[in-house]
Design a protein around this motif. Structure first.
Motif, PDB file in Angstrom:
ATOM      1  N   ARG A 179     -36.582  23.524 101.916  1.00 32.80           N
ATOM      2  CA  ARG A 179     -36.144  23.647 100.520  1.00 32.80           C
ATOM      3  C   ARG A 179     -35.896  25.111 100.162  1.00 32.80           C
ATOM      4  N   ILE A 180     -36.730  25.989 100.687  1.00 31.84           N
ATOM      5  CA  ILE A 180     -36.521  27.412 100.447  1.00 31.84           C
ATOM      6  C   ILE A 180     -35.195  27.863 101.047  1.00 31.84           C
ATOM      7  N   TYR A 181     -34.909  27.434 102.272  1.00 36.91           N
ATOM      8  CA  TYR A 181     -33.649  27.811 102.913  1.00 36.91           C
ATOM      9  C   TYR A 181     -32.456  27.210 102.181  1.00 36.91           C
ATOM     10  N   ALA A 182     -32.606  25.978 101.686  1.00 36.23           N
ATOM     11  CA  ALA A 182     -31.513  25.358 100.936  1.00 36.23           C
ATOM     12  C   ALA A 182     -31.231  26.139  99.661  1.00 36.23           C
ATOM     13  N   ALA A 183     -32.285  26.574  98.966  1.00 36.18           N
ATOM     14  CA  ALA A 183     -32.092  27.359  97.747  1.00 36.18           C
ATOM     15  C   ALA A 183     -31.431  28.696  98.050  1.00 36.18           C
ATOM     16  N   LEU A 184     -31.820  29.300  99.154  1.00 34.05           N
ATOM     17  CA  LEU A 184     -31.260  30.600  99.518  1.00 34.05           C
ATOM     18  C   LEU A 184     -29.795  30.498  99.918  1.00 34.05           C
ATOM     19  N   PHE A 185     -29.494  29.571 100.819  1.00 41.48           N
ATOM     20  CA  PHE A 185     -28.177  29.595 101.449  1.00 41.48           C
ATOM     21  C   PHE A 185     -27.203  28.570 100.887  1.00 41.48           C
ATOM     22  N   GLU A 186     -27.701  27.571 100.169  1.00 36.97           N
ATOM     23  CA  GLU A 186     -26.807  26.620  99.521  1.00 36.97           C
ATOM     24  C   GLU A 186     -26.792  26.823  98.008  1.00 36.97           C
ATOM     25  N   GLY A 187     -27.892  27.309  97.456  1.00 39.70           N
ATOM     26  CA  GLY A 187     -27.982  27.519  96.021  1.00 39.70           C
ATOM     27  C   GLY A 187     -27.567  28.892  95.559  1.00 39.70           C
ATOM     28  N   GLY A 188     -27.252  29.795  96.484  1.00 45.15           N
ATOM     29  CA  GLY A 188     -26.713  31.095  96.110  1.00 45.15           C
ATOM     30  C   GLY A 188     -27.724  32.206  95.915  1.00 45.15           C
ATOM     31  N   LEU A 189     -29.015  31.947  96.131  1.00 45.35           N
ATOM     32  CA  LEU A 189     -30.000  32.999  95.919  1.00 45.35           C
ATOM     33  C   LEU A 189     -29.865  34.152  96.904  1.00 45.35           C
ATOM     34  N   HIS A 190     -29.291  33.885  98.087  1.00 46.40           N
ATOM     35  CA  HIS A 190     -29.127  34.973  99.055  1.00 46.40           C
ATOM     36  C   HIS A 190     -28.222  36.071  98.509  1.00 46.40           C
ATOM     37  N   VAL A 191     -27.294  35.725  97.618  1.00 48.25           N
ATOM     38  CA  VAL A 191     -26.414  36.729  97.008  1.00 48.25           C
ATOM     39  C   VAL A 191     -27.244  37.709  96.202  1.00 48.25           C
TER      40      VAL A 191
END
Length: 219
Positions: free
Chosen positions: A104-116
Protein backbone atom coordinates in the motif's frame (compact mmCIF):
# COMPACT_ATOMS: atom_id res chain seq x y z
CA UNK A 1 -47.90 16.04 -14.76
CA UNK A 2 -44.90 16.02 -17.06
CA UNK A 3 -41.44 14.55 -16.42
CA UNK A 4 -40.06 18.06 -16.15
CA UNK A 5 -42.56 18.80 -13.36
CA UNK A 6 -41.30 15.90 -11.22
CA UNK A 7 -37.56 15.98 -11.95
CA UNK A 8 -35.40 17.62 -9.26
CA UNK A 9 -33.90 20.94 -10.25
CA UNK A 10 -30.46 20.72 -11.83
CA UNK A 11 -27.83 22.79 -9.95
CA UNK A 12 -26.53 25.64 -12.05
CA UNK A 13 -23.46 24.70 -14.07
CA UNK A 14 -21.56 27.66 -12.67
CA UNK A 15 -22.08 26.43 -9.10
CA UNK A 16 -20.89 22.93 -9.92
CA UNK A 17 -17.83 24.41 -11.62
CA UNK A 18 -17.05 26.61 -8.61
CA UNK A 19 -17.28 23.69 -6.20
CA UNK A 20 -14.94 21.62 -8.39
CA UNK A 21 -12.32 24.33 -8.76
CA UNK A 22 -10.13 23.60 -5.70
CA UNK A 23 -9.66 19.99 -6.82
CA UNK A 24 -9.01 21.04 -10.41
CA UNK A 25 -6.41 23.57 -9.25
CA UNK A 26 -4.73 20.97 -7.03
CA UNK A 27 -4.58 18.47 -9.92
CA UNK A 28 -3.12 21.14 -12.21
CA UNK A 29 -0.61 22.08 -9.52
CA UNK A 30 0.49 18.48 -9.08
CA UNK A 31 1.01 18.17 -12.83
CA UNK A 32 3.11 21.34 -12.89
CA UNK A 33 5.14 20.33 -9.83
CA UNK A 34 5.78 16.94 -11.44
CA UNK A 35 7.00 18.48 -14.69
CA UNK A 36 8.90 21.49 -13.39
CA UNK A 37 9.68 21.06 -9.70
CA UNK A 38 8.75 23.58 -7.04
CA UNK A 39 10.93 26.56 -7.96
CA UNK A 40 10.06 26.55 -11.66
CA UNK A 41 6.32 26.04 -11.20
CA UNK A 42 4.42 29.28 -11.83
CA UNK A 43 0.87 29.90 -10.71
CA UNK A 44 0.02 31.35 -14.12
CA UNK A 45 0.95 27.99 -15.65
CA UNK A 46 -1.16 26.19 -13.04
CA UNK A 47 -4.08 28.48 -13.93
CA UNK A 48 -3.61 27.87 -17.65
CA UNK A 49 -3.59 24.11 -17.13
CA UNK A 50 -6.72 24.34 -14.97
CA UNK A 51 -8.46 26.56 -17.52
CA UNK A 52 -8.97 29.48 -15.15
CA UNK A 53 -7.63 32.98 -14.58
CA UNK A 54 -4.60 33.26 -12.32
CA UNK A 55 -6.56 35.42 -9.88
CA UNK A 56 -8.99 32.57 -9.29
CA UNK A 57 -6.24 30.56 -7.61
CA UNK A 58 -5.94 33.17 -4.87
CA UNK A 59 -9.59 32.64 -3.92
CA UNK A 60 -8.56 29.22 -2.65
CA UNK A 61 -4.78 29.30 -2.07
CA UNK A 62 -2.80 32.26 -0.75
CA UNK A 63 0.50 31.18 -2.30
CA UNK A 64 2.35 28.46 -4.16
CA UNK A 65 3.34 27.01 -0.79
CA UNK A 66 -0.34 26.76 0.18
CA UNK A 67 -1.08 24.98 -3.09
CA UNK A 68 1.81 22.58 -2.44
CA UNK A 69 0.41 21.84 1.04
CA UNK A 70 -3.06 21.24 -0.39
CA UNK A 71 -1.62 18.91 -3.00
CA UNK A 72 0.16 16.96 -0.26
CA UNK A 73 -2.98 16.74 1.84
CA UNK A 74 -5.09 15.60 -1.09
CA UNK A 75 -2.87 12.56 -1.55
CA UNK A 76 -1.82 11.94 2.04
CA UNK A 77 -5.06 12.09 4.00
CA UNK A 78 -6.68 9.06 2.31
CA UNK A 79 -3.41 7.13 2.50
CA UNK A 80 -2.73 7.74 6.19
CA UNK A 81 -6.35 7.13 7.12
CA UNK A 82 -6.20 3.80 5.29
CA UNK A 83 -2.86 2.54 6.60
CA UNK A 84 -3.23 3.83 10.16
CA UNK A 85 -6.62 2.15 10.35
CA UNK A 86 -5.02 -1.06 9.10
CA UNK A 87 -2.40 -1.03 11.87
CA UNK A 88 -5.03 -0.36 14.53
CA UNK A 89 -7.48 -3.02 13.40
CA UNK A 90 -5.38 -5.71 11.71
CA UNK A 91 -6.25 -9.12 13.19
CA UNK A 92 -3.26 -11.10 11.96
CA UNK A 93 0.45 -11.40 12.69
CA UNK A 94 3.08 -8.71 12.30
CA UNK A 95 4.46 -10.59 9.31
CA UNK A 96 1.08 -10.55 7.61
CA UNK A 97 0.65 -6.87 8.48
CA UNK A 98 4.00 -5.96 6.92
CA UNK A 99 3.16 -7.97 3.79
CA UNK A 100 -0.16 -6.10 3.54
CA UNK A 101 1.08 -2.62 4.42
CA UNK A 102 4.24 -2.20 2.34
CA UNK A 103 2.44 -2.75 -1.00
CA UNK A 104 0.00 0.00 0.00
CA UNK A 105 2.89 2.33 0.72
CA UNK A 106 4.41 1.61 -2.69
CA UNK A 107 1.03 2.08 -4.38
CA UNK A 108 0.63 5.49 -2.72
CA UNK A 109 4.13 6.50 -3.73
CA UNK A 110 4.21 5.33 -7.32
CA UNK A 111 0.55 5.22 -8.33
CA UNK A 112 -0.83 7.98 -6.12
CA UNK A 113 1.83 10.54 -7.03
CA UNK A 114 3.56 10.97 -3.67
CA UNK A 115 6.95 10.20 -5.23
CA UNK A 116 6.68 13.55 -7.06
CA UNK A 117 6.48 15.40 -3.76
CA UNK A 118 9.34 13.40 -2.24
CA UNK A 119 11.45 14.04 -5.33
CA UNK A 120 10.88 17.77 -4.90
CA UNK A 121 11.92 17.62 -1.24
CA UNK A 122 15.05 15.62 -2.07
CA UNK A 123 16.14 17.97 -4.85
CA UNK A 124 14.83 21.34 -3.62
CA UNK A 125 14.18 21.06 0.11
CA UNK A 126 17.55 22.59 0.95
CA UNK A 127 16.68 25.73 -1.03
CA UNK A 128 13.15 25.99 0.30
CA UNK A 129 13.17 25.23 4.04
CA UNK A 130 9.47 26.10 4.34
CA UNK A 131 8.37 23.24 2.11
CA UNK A 132 10.90 20.89 3.75
CA UNK A 133 9.41 21.73 7.16
CA UNK A 134 5.92 21.29 5.71
CA UNK A 135 6.81 17.87 4.31
CA UNK A 136 8.34 16.83 7.62
CA UNK A 137 5.19 17.87 9.50
CA UNK A 138 2.69 16.38 7.06
CA UNK A 139 4.54 13.25 5.93
CA UNK A 140 7.58 12.32 7.99
CA UNK A 141 6.04 12.90 11.42
CA UNK A 142 2.84 11.02 10.58
CA UNK A 143 4.79 8.24 8.88
CA UNK A 144 7.00 7.80 11.93
CA UNK A 145 3.94 7.52 14.15
CA UNK A 146 2.46 4.88 11.87
CA UNK A 147 5.64 2.77 11.68
CA UNK A 148 6.25 3.14 15.42
CA UNK A 149 2.72 1.86 16.08
CA UNK A 150 3.38 -1.19 13.90
CA UNK A 151 6.63 -1.97 15.72
CA UNK A 152 5.13 -1.42 19.19
CA UNK A 153 2.26 -3.74 18.27
CA UNK A 154 4.72 -6.44 17.21
CA UNK A 155 6.79 -6.08 20.39
CA UNK A 156 3.67 -6.41 22.57
CA UNK A 157 2.69 -9.57 20.70
CA UNK A 158 6.17 -11.05 21.12
CA UNK A 159 6.62 -11.20 17.33
CA UNK A 160 9.22 -8.44 17.02
CA UNK A 161 12.57 -8.53 18.75
CA UNK A 162 13.79 -5.31 20.35
CA UNK A 163 16.86 -4.03 18.54
CA UNK A 164 18.45 -0.94 17.00
CA UNK A 165 15.71 -1.16 14.36
CA UNK A 166 12.90 -0.94 16.91
CA UNK A 167 14.78 1.97 18.51
CA UNK A 168 14.60 3.89 15.21
CA UNK A 169 11.61 2.43 13.35
CA UNK A 170 11.64 5.00 10.54
CA UNK A 171 14.59 3.08 9.03
CA UNK A 172 12.01 0.47 8.03
CA UNK A 173 10.82 2.68 5.14
CA UNK A 174 14.33 3.56 3.92
CA UNK A 175 14.26 1.11 0.98
CA UNK A 176 11.23 2.96 -0.42
CA UNK A 177 13.25 6.19 -0.45
CA UNK A 178 16.07 4.33 -2.20
CA UNK A 179 13.56 3.14 -4.80
CA UNK A 180 12.49 6.72 -5.51
CA UNK A 181 16.10 7.89 -5.82
CA UNK A 182 16.88 5.01 -8.17
CA UNK A 183 13.82 5.65 -10.32
CA UNK A 184 14.50 9.35 -10.73
CA UNK A 185 18.28 9.07 -11.21
CA UNK A 186 19.46 5.71 -12.52
CA UNK A 187 16.48 3.86 -13.97
CA UNK A 188 17.10 5.15 -17.49
CA UNK A 189 20.53 3.48 -17.44
CA UNK A 190 19.79 0.47 -15.26
CA UNK A 191 16.02 -0.17 -15.07
CA UNK A 192 14.69 -2.15 -12.13
CA UNK A 193 11.00 -2.97 -11.79
CA UNK A 194 9.26 -1.41 -8.80
CA UNK A 195 7.85 -4.84 -7.90
CA UNK A 196 11.40 -6.16 -7.40
CA UNK A 197 12.22 -3.28 -5.06
CA UNK A 198 9.04 -3.99 -3.12
CA UNK A 199 9.79 -7.72 -2.80
CA UNK A 200 13.33 -7.00 -1.58
CA UNK A 201 11.98 -4.39 0.84
CA UNK A 202 9.49 -6.84 2.38
CA UNK A 203 12.17 -9.51 2.71
CA UNK A 204 14.66 -7.11 4.30
CA UNK A 205 12.18 -5.77 6.85
CA UNK A 206 10.86 -9.18 7.88
CA UNK A 207 14.30 -10.66 8.37
CA UNK A 208 15.45 -7.63 10.35
CA UNK A 209 12.35 -7.21 12.47
CA UNK A 210 10.77 -10.53 13.37
CA UNK A 211 11.86 -12.49 16.43
CA UNK A 212 11.62 -15.89 14.69
CA UNK A 213 12.11 -14.93 11.07
CA UNK A 214 9.45 -14.86 8.35
CA UNK A 215 7.63 -17.75 6.81
CA UNK A 216 7.97 -18.64 3.13
CA UNK A 217 7.26 -15.83 0.67
CA UNK A 218 3.69 -15.63 -0.59
CA UNK A 219 3.44 -15.47 -4.38
Amino acid sequence: MTESDTAPPTPPRRRRRKEARPGEIIDAGLAEFAENGFAATRLEDVARRAGIAKGTIYRYFASKEDLFEAALSSRLTPFFDDVTGMVDAFPGSTEDLVRAMLPRIYAALFEGGLHVMMRIIITEGGRFPAIAELYHRCVIARGREMISALVARGVRRGEVRESALTDLPMVIVAPAVMTIVWKMTFDRFDPVETERFLAAHVDLVLHGLLAKGPGPAVE
